[in-house]
Scaffold this motif. Structure first.
Motif, PDB file in Angstrom:
ATOM      1  N   GLY A  58      38.575  40.620  37.540  1.00 39.11           N
ATOM      2  CA  GLY A  58      37.174  40.781  37.913  1.00 39.11           C
ATOM      3  C   GLY A  58      36.644  39.637  38.743  1.00 39.11           C
ATOM      4  O   GLY A  58      35.431  39.396  38.781  1.00 39.11           O
ATOM      5  N   ALA A  97      39.263  39.511  31.905  1.00 39.91           N
ATOM      6  CA  ALA A  97      38.245  40.534  32.152  1.00 39.91           C
ATOM      7  C   ALA A  97      37.715  41.120  30.845  1.00 39.91           C
ATOM      8  O   ALA A  97      36.500  41.302  30.680  1.00 39.91           O
ATOM      9  N   ALA A 101      33.839  40.285  29.686  1.00 41.84           N
ATOM     10  CA  ALA A 101      32.928  41.378  30.070  1.00 41.84           C
ATOM     11  C   ALA A 101      31.702  41.481  29.168  1.00 41.84           C
ATOM     12  O   ALA A 101      30.596  41.734  29.673  1.00 41.84           O
ATOM     13  N   ILE A 106      30.475  41.331  35.485  1.00 44.84           N
ATOM     14  CA  ILE A 106      31.623  41.051  36.342  1.00 44.84           C
ATOM     15  C   ILE A 106      31.154  40.871  37.786  1.00 44.84           C
ATOM     16  O   ILE A 106      30.380  41.680  38.305  1.00 44.84           O
ATOM     17  N   TYR A 111      29.778  34.866  35.368  1.00 45.71           N
ATOM     18  CA  TYR A 111      31.107  35.370  35.006  1.00 45.71           C
ATOM     19  C   TYR A 111      32.193  34.441  35.534  1.00 45.71           C
ATOM     20  O   TYR A 111      33.154  34.110  34.826  1.00 45.71           O
TER      21      TYR A 111
END
Length: 586
Positions: A58, A97, A101, A106, A111
């Motif tokens: 991501g 990821a 999350a 993302i 992030y």
């Protein structure tokens, strides 16, 4: 003879010594050409891989390249494997990821910062574990748990790449909606991806054999086949530019910054930092076990060895280096390590060379990858992770040991249904439960002597001799709380089968530990037998266990004699003439 030749050939001798940069202190000029070649080949191979795994995590694709610089150099300084190649891999990409999350959107700056700090925390944990010499932590995840986890993770990775393969932002709720929203550009993306997929599958399975038929040496043919992804990437970018596919709607990587990553420090929110502790511990454990497994496999082929504690230091330093340059969590990769070996790598210098070449690419031609379609990266991921779905191990485990097969399957299912944390915890719990279940069903055998020998075997499996009034029982399991009742039942049953027993000999050759519950059971059993004038003796007690038993009342007051061997015990007890009749059996 071959071993002697290897020792005489300076080129084939493995580096000696242990510790930081041991390979450099023992470096030989004969290794240089192999390391330079391997560094060049691996750098070319891991460029598309690193970009693909960053997309899987991501993150912007250049983050994968950043995570392929300092980690290689840091591992070369601290690691112990001569051929392990460290960098972004599919499992750490997926774990990054999945674990992040719930904490941030993302693609957002938050992030990215969490991914960086996940790598940093993982690096600190691994490095500290290495300083504390906790390499045995690799034993906490059994092979069924690791195989099940990787299989489940591979299925998740495949599912996560389907939107890229279909050219949609995300999978729709049902196939009918997908058909309703389908456009010509989706067909173009899917067709483009399928062509690249067929090319990569051909390269994986058939290209090497065809190259050999054309006269290429087997090693070179295999190496060229493994480098097929970079050729596919080059062709894909060429077609995209000439066909103006990006302008027509085919999703591409987009602009890539020119230059090396900078070292920077952003202090995270304390709450986020606490939330990252468990994910960092999970990713540290999984990456360490996977890396050590790969390193051990490579070392065996070259008659070398690795140091698990040194591996912790190497992986810790690699993750710290990745985090400090804006990368994400890394570990040893199987495919890149195999290519490293096949290209001629002798020492970690090959990794340093690869890092330098990737750095030069970032400084010069990195922007050309902006034309790379995302579907190509998705296809590279699919081809790389599909073999990780280990159905063969599940079949083998199920045939050999149903408990291990169930653990493997349940771990994979847990990863799919409960997430990564839930799957790993479920697998560990099932492994512990299976071990307790096996331990709770101990094998207790009545043994006798094989005629004319000093060997003793199970009376139910062999024709053996037994001594009069002597019952010899071999306990083939540690005696602990979960199996004390079963062991007591087996001994009582054997006494009922041999009602004229006057001497009970417990053979403890397979017993390494007796816990408090087990000791209480043995004491109560011995006390009951003494009331019936049946004496208890021991044979073949291991030294560490004897040290613990020496201070117990059971050994001092209730056990009649301890024999160094079953043979001596049989001869001694068989010649005993004790007066008096046995009490009537209850």
């Amino acid at each position: 003879m071959d071993h002697c030749l290897m020792l005489e050939n300076r080129r084939l001798q493995p580096p000696g010594g242990t510790g930081i940069l041991a390979w450099a202190r023992h470096y030989r000029r004969a290794w240089l050409s192999g390391d330079l070649t391997a560094g060049l080949v691996v750098s070319v191979m891991i460029i598309p891989q690193s970009m693909a795994y960053a997309m899987l995590a991501g993150l912007p694709v250049q983050i994968g390249l950043y995570a392929s610089l300092l980690p290689l150099i840091a591992y070369a300084i601290f690691g112990s494997s001569m051929n392990l190649s460290v960098g972004p891999v599919a499992v750490t990409g997926l774990m990054t990821a999945t674990l992040l999350a719930p904490m941030a959107a993302i693609g957002s700056d938050q992030y990215l910062q969490l991914a960086i700090w996940l790598a940093l925390l993982s690096g600190v944990m691994l490095f500290v574990f290495g300083l504390l010499r906790l390499g045995f932590l690799a034993n906490f995840l059994s092979h069924p748990v690791i195989s099940g986890f990787i299989s489940g993770a591979a299925i998740l990775i495949v599912l996560s790449q389907l939107p890229h393969l279909l050219g949609v932002p995300r999978l729709p709720a049902n196939p009918l909606q997908l058909l309703n929203d389908w456009q010509i550009i989706n067909s173009v993306v899917l067709g483009f991806g399928l062509i690249c997929l067929l090319l990569l599958l051909y390269a994986r399975s058939l290209l090497s054999g065809h190259l050999k038929k054309l006269g290429f040496k087997p090693e070179l043919a295999t190496l060229l086949a493994r480098l097929a992804p970079i050729v596919v990437v080059g062709l894909a970018m060429t077609v995209t530019v000439l066909g103006q596919l990006a302008e027509r709607g085919v999703p591409v990587v987009g602009s890539l910054p020119l230059g090396l990553p900078s070292l920077y420090w952003v202090t995270p929110d304390l709450g986020n930092l606490r939330s990252l502790l468990l994910p960092a511990a999970l990713i540290s454990l999984v990456s360490f076990v996977e890396s050590v497994s790969i390193a051990q496999s490579l070392a065996r082929h070259k008659r070398q060895s690795i140091d698990a504690n040194q591996e912790l230091l190497g992986l810790g330093a690699a993750n710290l280096g990745s985090g400090l340059t804006g990368g994400f969590a890394v570990c040893g990769g199987f495919s890149r390590s195999v290519v490293n070996v096949e290209a001629g790598a002798n020492t970690p210098l090959a990794g340093i060379v690869a890092a330098v070449i990737i750095g030069l690419i970032l400084l010069t031609i990195a922007p050309i990858f902006a034309h790379l379609p995302l579907v190509v990266l998705a296809v590279i991921i699919l081809v790389a992770v599909t073999p990780l779905i280990d159905v063969a191990s599940l079949r083998r485990a199920w045939r050999y040991d149903r408990a291990e097969g169930l653990t493997l399957f349940s771990t994979a299912a847990g990863v799919l249904l409960l997430g990564i944390e839930g799957g790993i915890v479920l697998g560990i719990c099932l492994s512990i439960a299976a071990q307790l279940w096996r331990g709770s069903r101990p094998h207790v055998a009545v043994v006798g002597r094989v005629p004319g020998t000093q060997y003793f075997r199970n009376t139910k499996r062999h024709l053996v001799e037994t001594a009069p009034h002597t019952l010899a029982l071999r306990i083939d399991e540690n005696i602990f709380f979960a199996n004390t009742k079963a062991i007591e039942f087996s001994i009582q049953k054997a006494l009922r089968d041999y009602p004229d027993t006057r001497e009970v000999l417990l053979i403890l050759s397979a017993v390494n530990h007796i816990d408090g519950t087990g000791l209480d059971m043995l004491s109560e059993l011995t006390e009951g037998l003494l009331e019936r004038d049946v004496h208890v003796h021991l044979a073949e007690v291991k030294g560490p266990l004897m040290d613990r038993l020496d201070s117990t009342d059971w050994l001092k007051l209730q056990v009649r004699e301890v024999f160094p061997s079953t043979h001596i015990a049989f001869n001694t007890l068989g010649s005993l003439k004790r007066p008096g009749a046995l009490p009537e059996q209850a």
